[in-house]
Enzyme design. Sequence first.
Site, short mmCIF file in Angstrom:
data_model
loop_
_atom_site.label_atom_id
_atom_site.label_comp_id
_atom_site.label_asym_id
_atom_site.label_seq_id
_atom_site.Cartn_x
_atom_site.Cartn_y
_atom_site.Cartn_z
CE1 TYR A 1 5.84 -21.48 10.89
CE2 TYR A 1 6.44 -21.18 8.56
CZ TYR A 1 6.73 -21.65 9.83
OH TYR A 1 7.92 -22.28 10.05
CE1 TYR B 1 -9.54 2.38 7.81
CE2 TYR B 1 -10.23 4.55 8.54
CZ TYR B 1 -9.23 3.70 8.15
OH TYR B 1 -7.92 4.12 8.11
CB THR C 1 -6.68 -1.31 -1.20
OG1 THR C 1 -5.90 -1.45 0.00
CG2 THR C 1 -8.13 -1.63 -0.89
CB VAL D 1 -3.08 -10.20 7.80
CG1 VAL D 1 -1.75 -9.93 7.11
CG2 VAL D 1 -4.04 -9.02 7.65
CG ASN E 1 -5.11 -9.33 0.76
OD1 ASN E 1 -4.82 -8.13 0.72
ND2 ASN E 1 -6.28 -9.76 1.18
N GLY F 1 0.82 -1.22 0.00
CA GLY F 1 0.00 0.00 0.00
C GLY F 1 0.85 1.26 0.00
CG PHE F 2 0.11 6.13 0.44
CD1 PHE F 2 1.13 6.79 -0.23
CD2 PHE F 2 -0.56 6.82 1.45
CE1 PHE F 2 1.50 8.08 0.12
CE2 PHE F 2 -0.22 8.11 1.80
CZ PHE F 2 0.82 8.74 1.14
CB THR G 1 -0.73 10.44 5.48
OG1 THR G 1 -0.80 10.59 6.90
CG2 THR G 1 0.71 10.48 5.05
N GLY H 1 -1.13 -12.13 17.64
CA GLY H 1 -0.75 -13.48 18.03
C GLY H 1 0.66 -13.80 17.55
P1 NAD Z 1 -3.54 1.32 1.25
O1 NAD Z 1 -4.87 0.86 0.85
O2 NAD Z 1 -2.68 1.99 0.25
O3 NAD Z 1 -2.70 0.13 1.89
C1 NAD Z 1 -3.27 -0.89 2.65
C2 NAD Z 1 -2.65 -2.21 2.24
O4 NAD Z 1 -3.21 -3.27 3.04
C3 NAD Z 1 -2.91 -2.58 0.78
O5 NAD Z 1 -1.71 -2.89 0.13
C4 NAD Z 1 -3.85 -3.78 0.87
O6 NAD Z 1 -3.74 -4.65 -0.23
C5 NAD Z 1 -3.42 -4.39 2.19
N1 NAD Z 1 -4.44 -5.27 2.78
C6 NAD Z 1 -5.75 -4.97 3.01
N2 NAD Z 1 -6.38 -6.03 3.55
C7 NAD Z 1 -5.44 -7.02 3.68
C8 NAD Z 1 -5.46 -8.35 4.17
N3 NAD Z 1 -6.59 -8.91 4.65
N4 NAD Z 1 -4.33 -9.08 4.14
C9 NAD Z 1 -3.18 -8.54 3.68
N5 NAD Z 1 -3.09 -7.28 3.20
C10 NAD Z 1 -4.21 -6.53 3.19
O7 NAD Z 1 -3.75 2.29 2.52
P2 NAD Z 1 -2.71 3.25 3.25
O8 NAD Z 1 -3.15 4.64 3.04
O9 NAD Z 1 -1.32 2.85 2.92
O10 NAD Z 1 -3.01 2.89 4.77
C11 NAD Z 1 -2.18 1.98 5.49
C12 NAD Z 1 -2.64 1.90 6.93
O11 NAD Z 1 -2.59 3.19 7.54
C13 NAD Z 1 -4.10 1.41 7.08
O12 NAD Z 1 -4.17 0.55 8.20
C14 NAD Z 1 -4.88 2.67 7.34
O13 NAD Z 1 -6.02 2.44 8.10
C15 NAD Z 1 -3.85 3.53 8.09
N6 NAD Z 1 -4.14 4.96 7.92
C16 NAD Z 1 -3.84 5.61 6.75
C17 NAD Z 1 -4.15 6.96 6.61
C18 NAD Z 1 -3.83 7.72 5.36
O14 NAD Z 1 -4.10 8.93 5.31
N7 NAD Z 1 -3.26 7.13 4.34
C19 NAD Z 1 -4.77 7.64 7.67
C20 NAD Z 1 -5.08 6.95 8.83
C21 NAD Z 1 -4.73 5.60 8.96
#
Ligand code: NAD
Length: 313
Positions: free
Chosen positions: A62, A145, A35, A57, A32, A10-11, A175, A102
């Site tokens: 493992y 969420y 997104t 996840v 996985n 992700g980002f 962010t 865990g």
């Molecule tokens: P994103 O969607 O770019 O990245 C999230 C990643 O999690 C993706 O690569 C997605 O494929 C992966 N993912 C989702 N479900 C999964 C699963 N069941 N198993 C394995 N991988 C899985 O989002 P982001 O902006 O990079 O956010 C990352 C984290 O930071 C998140 O937990 C989000 O809640 C938190 N967050 C982000 C922001 C923001 O402004 N970007 C603000 C508050 C919190």
Amino acid sequence: MRVLITGVAGFLGSHLADRFLSEGHEVLGMDNFLTGTAENIGHLMGNEQFNFIRHDVTEFIYVQGALDGVLHLASPASPIDYLKLPIQTLKVGSLGTHKALGLSLEKNARFLLASTSEVYGDPQVHPQKEDYWGHVNPTGPRGVYDEAKRFAEALTMAYHRYHGLDVRIARIFNTYGPRMRLDDGRVVSNFLVQAIQGKQLTIYGDGTQTRSFCYIDDMLDGLYQLFMSNRTDPINLGNPAEFSILELIDILQRVVGHDLDVTHESLPEDDPQVRQPDITAAKEVLDWEPEITLEEGLRRSLPYFQERLGISS
Ligand code: NAD
Ligand code: UDP
């Protein structure tokens, strides 16, 4: 250190992997691709200090060998994503966090939860301090969420109190920066794409609602410093400079150097009216505060969006 980063494609996760690698650590990434994209971590393939495991996840995790840290970022994060993926969002925040905790316990590894300003919901206290309990509609569309993250925080603290696990909880505020998906629906990515393509900027509602936008590099410093600190209670990480959506457009006009057309669309249900972090704790405990202004951060983000859209600056 050897750390696992969930949500690494992700980002935020991909940037955090870069950050840990540049500090000399070994990174195991897990995702996985719900997104995220393989492209975000393409540059890390072949790096001997990086390994990737494709895994959901919410299923038992493992990992072979020792781990010093687990940074749990996996979760859809953009409103359009979690509205489209409500069950997966609830599952990754609850079951996924349980599995990641865990694993941390099994490996005796420090655990960091990527939580969110959304735990404060549509806040009635402004700016938001860590001791504010929030104002969330549990059954509204955003509840999937917000409540998943609130549960994740509760579970993290339970592992800390019951098992003595070493934990960190980052309440991340909006962010932005390079590697955001162009179509992730967030306001900064939408506006940058629309501005570059000469389209009207879509203001939801009247544009007086506020957000506090943090540039990715500042956020990475905050997350890294938090992980290395001994702060157990949740901590706000975000840029306290607050802007209305209309003010964001003014700044973007300065960045692109011309006026931008706008159009109004309806405000999404339960869209928070205001949001601004009180970062007193982060300043005191982590000696951290953001340095990059919104105008500078937009200037730094623009070339990435132009390149992805195939438009040279
Ligand atoms: P994103 O969607 O770019 O990245 C999230 C990643 O999690 C993706 O690569 C997605 O494929 C992966 N993912 C989702 N479900 C999964 C699963 N069941 N198993 C394995 N991988 C899985 O989002 P982001 O902006 O990079 O956010 C990352 C984290 O930071 C998140 O937990 C989000 O809640 C938190 N967050 C982000 C922001 C923001 O402004 N970007 C603000 C508050 C919190
Ligand atoms: N927003 C907007 N136009 C867009 C996308 C979003 O006016 O094209 C608004 C949205 O309604 C919200 C704010 O911008 O009030 C921030 O939205 P975003 O999805 O970026 O983040 P979040 O609501 O999760 O803070």
